[in-house]
Design an enzyme around this catalytic site. Structure first.
Site, PDB file in Angstrom:
ATOM      1  N   LYS A  13       0.833  -1.214   0.000  1.00  0.00           N
ATOM      2  CA  LYS A  13       0.000   0.000   0.000  1.00  0.00           C
ATOM      3  C   LYS A  13       0.864   1.260   0.000  1.00  0.00           C
ATOM      4  O   LYS A  13       0.647   2.177  -0.785  1.00  0.00           O
ATOM      5  CB  LYS A  13      -0.925   0.020   1.239  1.00  0.00           C
ATOM      6  CG  LYS A  13      -1.795  -1.218   1.383  1.00  0.00           C
ATOM      7  CD  LYS A  13      -2.637  -1.184   2.638  1.00  0.00           C
ATOM      8  CE  LYS A  13      -1.855  -1.202   3.940  1.00  0.00           C
ATOM      9  NZ  LYS A  13      -1.047  -2.426   4.166  1.00  0.00           N
ATOM     10  N   ARG A  85      -8.927   0.786   9.958  1.00  0.00           N
ATOM     11  CA  ARG A  85      -8.435  -0.564  10.202  1.00  0.00           C
ATOM     12  C   ARG A  85      -9.432  -1.401  10.991  1.00  0.00           C
ATOM     13  O   ARG A  85      -9.141  -2.546  11.314  1.00  0.00           O
ATOM     14  CB  ARG A  85      -7.134  -0.502  10.981  1.00  0.00           C
ATOM     15  CG  ARG A  85      -5.899  -0.703  10.104  1.00  0.00           C
ATOM     16  CD  ARG A  85      -4.707  -0.567  11.013  1.00  0.00           C
ATOM     17  NE  ARG A  85      -3.541  -1.266  10.585  1.00  0.00           N
ATOM     18  CZ  ARG A  85      -2.515  -0.702   9.943  1.00  0.00           C
ATOM     19  NH1 ARG A  85      -2.579   0.543   9.571  1.00  0.00           N
ATOM     20  NH2 ARG A  85      -1.452  -1.416   9.671  1.00  0.00           N
ATOM     21  N   ARG A 121      12.013  -5.502   4.505  1.00  0.00           N
ATOM     22  CA  ARG A 121      11.671  -4.072   4.333  1.00  0.00           C
ATOM     23  C   ARG A 121      12.641  -3.188   5.115  1.00  0.00           C
ATOM     24  O   ARG A 121      13.006  -3.489   6.236  1.00  0.00           O
ATOM     25  CB  ARG A 121      10.240  -3.822   4.821  1.00  0.00           C
ATOM     26  CG  ARG A 121       9.888  -2.349   4.868  1.00  0.00           C
ATOM     27  CD  ARG A 121       8.398  -2.092   4.881  1.00  0.00           C
ATOM     28  NE  ARG A 121       7.722  -2.596   6.062  1.00  0.00           N
ATOM     29  CZ  ARG A 121       6.398  -2.581   6.226  1.00  0.00           C
ATOM     30  NH1 ARG A 121       5.611  -2.115   5.269  1.00  0.00           N
ATOM     31  NH2 ARG A 121       5.859  -3.059   7.323  1.00  0.00           N
ATOM     32  N   ARG A 154      11.911  -1.574  10.651  1.00  0.00           N
ATOM     33  CA  ARG A 154      10.849  -1.238  11.598  1.00  0.00           C
ATOM     34  C   ARG A 154      10.841  -2.217  12.760  1.00  0.00           C
ATOM     35  O   ARG A 154      11.019  -3.411  12.564  1.00  0.00           O
ATOM     36  CB  ARG A 154       9.488  -1.277  10.888  1.00  0.00           C
ATOM     37  CG  ARG A 154       9.162   0.015  10.187  1.00  0.00           C
ATOM     38  CD  ARG A 154       7.926  -0.083   9.343  1.00  0.00           C
ATOM     39  NE  ARG A 154       6.762  -0.658  10.010  1.00  0.00           N
ATOM     40  CZ  ARG A 154       5.546  -0.679   9.467  1.00  0.00           C
ATOM     41  NH1 ARG A 154       5.336  -0.138   8.275  1.00  0.00           N
ATOM     42  NH2 ARG A 154       4.537  -1.228  10.116  1.00  0.00           N
ATOM     43  N   ARG A 165       0.321  -8.901  13.806  1.00  0.00           N
ATOM     44  CA  ARG A 165      -0.299  -7.959  12.867  1.00  0.00           C
ATOM     45  C   ARG A 165      -1.169  -8.690  11.843  1.00  0.00           C
ATOM     46  O   ARG A 165      -2.228  -8.193  11.454  1.00  0.00           O
ATOM     47  CB  ARG A 165       0.780  -7.118  12.174  1.00  0.00           C
ATOM     48  CG  ARG A 165       1.322  -6.027  13.114  1.00  0.00           C
ATOM     49  CD  ARG A 165       2.712  -5.597  12.749  1.00  0.00           C
ATOM     50  NE  ARG A 165       2.767  -4.928  11.468  1.00  0.00           N
ATOM     51  CZ  ARG A 165       3.814  -4.980  10.631  1.00  0.00           C
ATOM     52  NH1 ARG A 165       4.884  -5.687  10.947  1.00  0.00           N
ATOM     53  NH2 ARG A 165       3.771  -4.331   9.512  1.00  0.00           N
TER      54      ARG A 165
HETATM   55  P1  ADP Z   1       2.410  -1.862   3.209  1.00  0.00           P
HETATM   56  O1  ADP Z   1       2.425  -0.344   3.156  1.00  0.00           O
HETATM   57  O2  ADP Z   1       1.174  -2.440   2.601  1.00  0.00           O
HETATM   58  O3  ADP Z   1       2.697  -2.413   4.580  1.00  0.00           O
HETATM   59  P2  ADP Z   1       4.946  -1.611   1.739  1.00  0.00           P
HETATM   60  O4  ADP Z   1       4.581  -0.715   0.598  1.00  0.00           O
HETATM   61  O5  ADP Z   1       5.691  -0.996   2.870  1.00  0.00           O
HETATM   62  O6  ADP Z   1       3.612  -2.365   2.273  1.00  0.00           O
HETATM   63  O7  ADP Z   1       5.757  -2.854   1.138  1.00  0.00           O
HETATM   64  C1  ADP Z   1       6.257  -3.876   2.003  1.00  0.00           C
HETATM   65  C2  ADP Z   1       7.614  -4.366   1.469  1.00  0.00           C
HETATM   66  O8  ADP Z   1       7.412  -5.049   0.240  1.00  0.00           O
HETATM   67  C3  ADP Z   1       8.622  -3.252   1.178  1.00  0.00           C
HETATM   68  O9  ADP Z   1       9.908  -3.744   1.499  1.00  0.00           O
HETATM   69  C4  ADP Z   1       8.467  -3.004  -0.318  1.00  0.00           C
HETATM   70  O10 ADP Z   1       9.691  -2.545  -0.904  1.00  0.00           O
HETATM   71  C5  ADP Z   1       8.102  -4.392  -0.834  1.00  0.00           C
HETATM   72  N1  ADP Z   1       7.138  -4.354  -1.945  1.00  0.00           N
HETATM   73  C6  ADP Z   1       6.152  -3.456  -2.158  1.00  0.00           C
HETATM   74  N2  ADP Z   1       5.448  -3.759  -3.272  1.00  0.00           N
HETATM   75  C7  ADP Z   1       6.015  -4.902  -3.770  1.00  0.00           C
HETATM   76  C8  ADP Z   1       5.736  -5.726  -4.898  1.00  0.00           C
HETATM   77  N3  ADP Z   1       4.725  -5.433  -5.735  1.00  0.00           N
HETATM   78  N4  ADP Z   1       6.509  -6.825  -5.093  1.00  0.00           N
HETATM   79  C9  ADP Z   1       7.518  -7.120  -4.232  1.00  0.00           C
HETATM   80  N5  ADP Z   1       7.845  -6.378  -3.163  1.00  0.00           N
HETATM   81  C10 ADP Z   1       7.094  -5.276  -2.923  1.00  0.00           C
HETATM   82  P1  AMP Z   2       1.478   0.485   9.168  1.00  0.00           P
HETATM   83  O1  AMP Z   2       2.607   1.443   8.959  1.00  0.00           O
HETATM   84  O2  AMP Z   2       0.219   0.888   8.445  1.00  0.00           O
HETATM   85  O3  AMP Z   2       1.868  -0.938   8.950  1.00  0.00           O
HETATM   86  O4  AMP Z   2       1.101   0.620  10.723  1.00  0.00           O
HETATM   87  C1  AMP Z   2       2.021   0.288  11.734  1.00  0.00           C
HETATM   88  C2  AMP Z   2       1.335   0.206  13.081  1.00  0.00           C
HETATM   89  O5  AMP Z   2       0.785   1.485  13.437  1.00  0.00           O
HETATM   90  C3  AMP Z   2       0.165  -0.768  13.166  1.00  0.00           C
HETATM   91  O6  AMP Z   2       0.551  -2.104  13.404  1.00  0.00           O
HETATM   92  C4  AMP Z   2      -0.618  -0.167  14.356  1.00  0.00           C
HETATM   93  O7  AMP Z   2       0.012  -0.487  15.586  1.00  0.00           O
HETATM   94  C5  AMP Z   2      -0.448   1.329  14.127  1.00  0.00           C
HETATM   95  N1  AMP Z   2      -1.533   1.860  13.269  1.00  0.00           N
HETATM   96  C6  AMP Z   2      -1.410   2.349  12.007  1.00  0.00           C
HETATM   97  N2  AMP Z   2      -2.602   2.722  11.526  1.00  0.00           N
HETATM   98  C7  AMP Z   2      -3.505   2.459  12.503  1.00  0.00           C
HETATM   99  C8  AMP Z   2      -4.916   2.578  12.612  1.00  0.00           C
HETATM  100  N3  AMP Z   2      -5.658   3.054  11.607  1.00  0.00           N
HETATM  101  N4  AMP Z   2      -5.503   2.186  13.778  1.00  0.00           N
HETATM  102  C9  AMP Z   2      -4.779   1.701  14.785  1.00  0.00           C
HETATM  103  N5  AMP Z   2      -3.475   1.536  14.750  1.00  0.00           N
HETATM  104  C10 AMP Z   2      -2.820   1.898  13.614  1.00  0.00           C
END
Ligand code: ADP
Ligand code: AMP
Length: 206
Positions: A13, A85, A121, A154, A165
């Site tokens: 995302k 969420r 990541r 992270r 998660r």
């Molecule tokens: P989210 O925001 O949904 O948690 P991220 O955008 O942070 O996901 O992506 C999670 C990890 O996967 C990152 O390390 C990113 O570089 C990698 N990633 C994102 N999109 C793809 C894809 N289409 N194919 C492979 N790896 C991806």
């Molecule tokens: P994300 O970066 O979206 O993966 O979020 C990381 C963490 O932030 C999550 O696992 C939650 O602990 C917190 N968080 C992010 N968005 C929300 C939300 N909408 N409601 C509650 N907790 C959140």
């Protein structure tokens, strides 16, 4: 455009939202990024949120609702990444919007593909750029290629928090797929594809 990005942790995302922001100018409101910044700055919000994030739990609704309401108040176009969420947050969102959402994009992907994405990541704590050690490494090595800050892993991208998660996603967030389908807003894309392909799907559903 007023969009919500919905999908499991690691579905891609943030990666896609940031690209759309760069190419279309729609502001990304990513609650995870905002909460991590609050933790880094040791604000009262950050202090309250930190333990929940470390454990992979959702941060309590009132804290998150408030930061979203503040951000959305001044925005015509936005991409909400990571919010809502749960059902209560979805209802809250409906009540604060002055104009309805255009679409909710569901990033569909199986959990098997996600552990590898999350454990590799790396993020930039300064500008929120997202990398992957294998599939999308920074051209500047262990520094951010956009702003030069040292990249970090992270603290919730560790096995135990990842498991929690996923569980939270299945129990609390996944029901929103039906919620938005019933409202005619859901657009599903296959997130288990290379980033350029996912982006092309995104443009075509928009
Ligand atoms: P989210 O925001 O949904 O948690 P991220 O955008 O942070 O996901 O992506 C999670 C990890 O996967 C990152 O390390 C990113 O570089 C990698 N990633 C994102 N999109 C793809 C894809 N289409 N194919 C492979 N790896 C991806
Ligand atoms: P994300 O970066 O979206 O993966 O979020 C990381 C963490 O932030 C999550 O696992 C939650 O602990 C917190 N968080 C992010 N968005 C929300 C939300 N909408 N409601 C509650 N907790 C959140």
């Amino acid at each position: 455009m007023r969009l919500v990005f919905l999908g499991a942790p690691g579905a891609g995302k943030g990666t896609q939202a940031k690209r759309l922001e760069a190419e279309k100018g729609w502001t990304v409101v990513a609650t995870g990024d905002l909460l991590r910044a609050a933790i880094a700055q040791n604000t009262p919000l950050g202090q309250q949120a930190h333990a929940y994030i470390q454990r992979g739990e959702l941060v309590p609704d009132p804290l998150v609702n408030q930061i979203v309401a503040e951000r959305l108040a001044t925005l015509e176009s936005f991409i909400l990444d990571g919010y809502p969420r749960n059902l209560a947050q979805a209802e809250m969102l409906e009540s604060i919007l002055t104009k309805p959402l255009d679409a909710v994009i569901y990033f569909e992907i199986g959990e098997e593909s996600l552990v590898e994405r999350l454990s590799g990541r790396r993020i930039c704590p300064q500008c929120n750029a997202v990398y992957h050690i294998k599939t999308n490494p920074s051209k500047a090595g262990d520094k951010c290629e956009q702003c030069g800050a040292p990249l970090i892993r992270r603290e919730d991208d560790q096995p135990e928090a990842i498991r929690r998660r996923f569980q939270v996603f299945r129990e609390q967030t996944e029901p929103l797929v039906e919620y938005y389908r019933e409202r005619g807003l859901l657009r599903t894309i296959n997130a288990d594809a290379p980033p350029d392909e996912v982006y092309a799907q995104l443009l075509s559903v928009l």
